[in-house]
Design an enzyme around this catalytic site. Structure first.
Site, PDB file in Angstrom:
ATOM      1  N   CYS A  30      40.930 -12.873 -52.617  1.00 29.76           N
ATOM      2  CA  CYS A  30      41.836 -13.737 -52.178  1.00 29.76           C
ATOM      3  C   CYS A  30      41.872 -13.779 -50.577  1.00 29.76           C
ATOM      4  CB  CYS A  30      43.198 -13.882 -52.680  1.00 29.76           C
ATOM      5  SG  CYS A  30      43.232 -13.723 -54.274  1.00 29.76           S
ATOM      6  N   CYS A  85      46.200 -19.517 -55.305  1.00 33.68           N
ATOM      7  CA  CYS A  85      47.187 -18.537 -55.870  1.00 33.68           C
ATOM      8  C   CYS A  85      48.097 -17.953 -54.705  1.00 33.68           C
ATOM      9  CB  CYS A  85      46.266 -17.499 -56.371  1.00 33.68           C
ATOM     10  SG  CYS A  85      45.687 -16.313 -55.175  1.00 33.68           S
ATOM     11  N   CYS A 115      37.831 -19.004 -59.525  1.00 32.92           N
ATOM     12  CA  CYS A 115      39.284 -19.282 -59.661  1.00 32.92           C
ATOM     13  C   CYS A 115      39.345 -20.785 -59.130  1.00 32.92           C
ATOM     14  CB  CYS A 115      40.147 -18.435 -58.903  1.00 32.92           C
ATOM     15  SG  CYS A 115      39.880 -18.438 -57.100  1.00 32.92           S
ATOM     16  N   ASP A 171      40.154 -21.789 -56.303  1.00 31.82           N
ATOM     17  CA  ASP A 171      40.807 -22.194 -55.091  1.00 31.82           C
ATOM     18  C   ASP A 171      40.272 -22.673 -54.069  1.00 31.82           C
ATOM     19  OD1 ASP A 171      42.838 -21.045 -56.984  1.00 31.82           O
ATOM     20  OD2 ASP A 171      43.209 -19.236 -55.977  1.00 31.82           O
TER      21      ASP A 171
END
Ligand code: FES
Length: 138
Positions: A103, A59, A34, A36
């Protein structure tokens, strides 16, 4: 509703955002998929985490989990922080959607990465204590 109130709260009003200038350990972990990135700064005194701050370029769930992770380790011993799992972070946030679990792994690993840096700075090999730092697999 997809996100719990606690997740929304920590996303809209994240705790401990920022950097610690004279940090004793700095960790960084990214998720290649992603893109991140999470940075974690720790102040450690006599084996106790006296302060924790983070910067997350990612995110909403990554922001919320890093916020919660810093809250959970502040004032705790290094040993306790090493026991912090992403499951504990998710539980403290009253859950996360399945697609967002990775996450929380980023938050868990950011803490471990900062502790690893702390031991390295002390001239101690972090590997036997902290273990391998790994990117979330998903
Ligand atoms: Fe990348 Fe959440 S989507 S950490």
């Amino acid at each position: 509703m997809m996100y719990s109130e606690k997740v929304m709260d920590h996303f809209s009003n994240p705790r401990n955002v920022g950097e610690i200038e004279d940090a004793d350990g700095i960790g960084e972990i990214g998720n290649a998929k992603c893109g991140d990135i999470m940075k974690m700064y720790l102040k450690i005194n006599n084996g106790i985490i006296t302060d924790a701050k983070f910067k997350t370029f990612g995110c909403g769930a990554a922001v919320a989990t890093s916020s919660m992770a810093t809250e959970l380790i502040k004032g705790k011993s290094i040993d306790d922080a090493l026991k912090l799992t992403n499951d504990a972070v998710v539980e403290a946030l009253d859950g996360l959607p399945a697609v967002k679990i990775h996450c929380s792994v980023l938050a868990e690993q950011a803490v471990r990465s900062a502790l690893s840096d702390y031991y390295t700075r002390q001239g101690i090999d972090p590997l036997p204590i902290v273990g391998e730092i790994h990117e979330p697999e998903e």
